[in-house]
Design a protein around this motif. Structure first.
Motif, short mmCIF file in Angstrom:
data_model
loop_
_atom_site.label_atom_id
_atom_site.label_comp_id
_atom_site.label_asym_id
_atom_site.label_seq_id
_atom_site.Cartn_x
_atom_site.Cartn_y
_atom_site.Cartn_z
N UNK A 22 -28.12 72.34 16.38
CA UNK A 22 -28.58 73.31 17.37
C UNK A 22 -27.40 74.08 17.98
N UNK A 23 -26.39 73.36 18.42
CA UNK A 23 -25.22 74.01 19.04
C UNK A 23 -24.55 74.96 18.04
N UNK A 24 -24.35 74.49 16.82
CA UNK A 24 -23.67 75.32 15.82
C UNK A 24 -24.48 76.56 15.47
N UNK A 154 -23.21 62.54 24.28
CA UNK A 154 -22.10 63.49 24.34
C UNK A 154 -22.15 64.48 23.18
N UNK A 155 -23.33 64.61 22.58
CA UNK A 155 -23.47 65.46 21.39
C UNK A 155 -23.15 66.92 21.68
N UNK A 156 -23.43 67.41 22.88
CA UNK A 156 -23.14 68.81 23.18
C UNK A 156 -21.63 69.06 23.20
N UNK A 157 -20.87 68.15 23.77
CA UNK A 157 -19.43 68.31 23.77
C UNK A 157 -18.88 68.27 22.35
N UNK A 158 -19.43 67.38 21.52
CA UNK A 158 -19.04 67.29 20.12
C UNK A 158 -19.34 68.61 19.40
N UNK A 171 -16.72 82.04 22.08
CA UNK A 171 -18.06 81.77 21.53
C UNK A 171 -18.56 80.40 22.02
N UNK A 172 -17.67 79.42 22.05
CA UNK A 172 -18.07 78.09 22.54
C UNK A 172 -18.47 78.14 24.01
N UNK A 178 -25.19 79.31 27.73
CA UNK A 178 -26.59 79.48 27.34
C UNK A 178 -27.36 78.17 27.36
N UNK A 179 -26.63 77.07 27.18
CA UNK A 179 -27.24 75.74 27.23
C UNK A 179 -27.23 75.16 28.65
#
Length: 181
Positions: A22-24, A154-158, A171-172, A178-179
């Motif tokens: 999702x993040x990518x 911690x998946x969002x930080x990853x 971009x990050x 946005x999240x």
């Protein structure tokens, strides 16, 4: 467009796989979900089935910017048992391209000797399997072309650490905003 391949083995940690994808994708990275099971549907550690985009043998990885391993049990053990994946990870690393793993999955990289002299993080209790690494408890760690994440919460930080490596800090940061992170 940058390309990522995320590998699904039976028993993968669903949050880590889906959260990272999702993040990518929010950051405009093309992500392909790859099944190591021989079936496009892969069952995660908590009984959630996820449809992959392709089977391992069907994919051409030459344009891969990053190879991503979600953790989970027995998913990590199943990743570690796949010789084709381990060969691919080693080639990617030796080519100076990114390899990324979260939760228990960094032990796959450790077993391949890819963490020697690198700072890395892993789910608590697996530190001894990060052969040669300087072990950290940070949420996510990037050291050279290796990115590791501590665990499912911690998946969002990853994901954002991978995104920053591929597409840059701006971009990050935009994706994080946005999240609402």
């Amino acid at each position: 467009m940058k390309k990522a391949f995320l590998f699904l083995a039976s028993g993968f940690e669903e949050t880590e796989a889906i959260g990272t994808v999702d993040v990518l994708r929010r950051g405009s990275v093309e992500v392909t979900l790859v099944s190591l099971t021989g079936n496009k549907m892969v069952e995660g550690a908590h009984g959630i089935e996820v449809a992959s985009d392709a089977l391992f043998e069907e994919v051409d990885y030459k344009d891969a910017d990053v190879l991503v391993l979600p953790g989970g049990m027995p998913g990590t053990n199943n990743l570690n048992a796949h010789e084709g994946l381990k060969t691919l990870l080693t080639r990617q690393y030796e080519a100076g391209k990114y390899v990324a793993a979260i939760c228990a999955a960094p032990i796959v990289l450790g077993g391949l000797g890819l963490l020697k002299g690198k700072k890395a993080t892993v789910y608590p209790g697996f530190e001894a399997q990060l052969t040669g690494a300087e072990v950290s408890s940070d949420a996510a760690v990037k050291d050279g072309n290796v990115i590791t994440g501590h665990g499912p919460g911690l998946v969002y930080q990853f994901g954002l650490t991978i995104l920053e490596a591929l597409r840059g800090k701006e971009v990050a940061e935009e994706t994080a905003a946005g999240l609402l992170l």
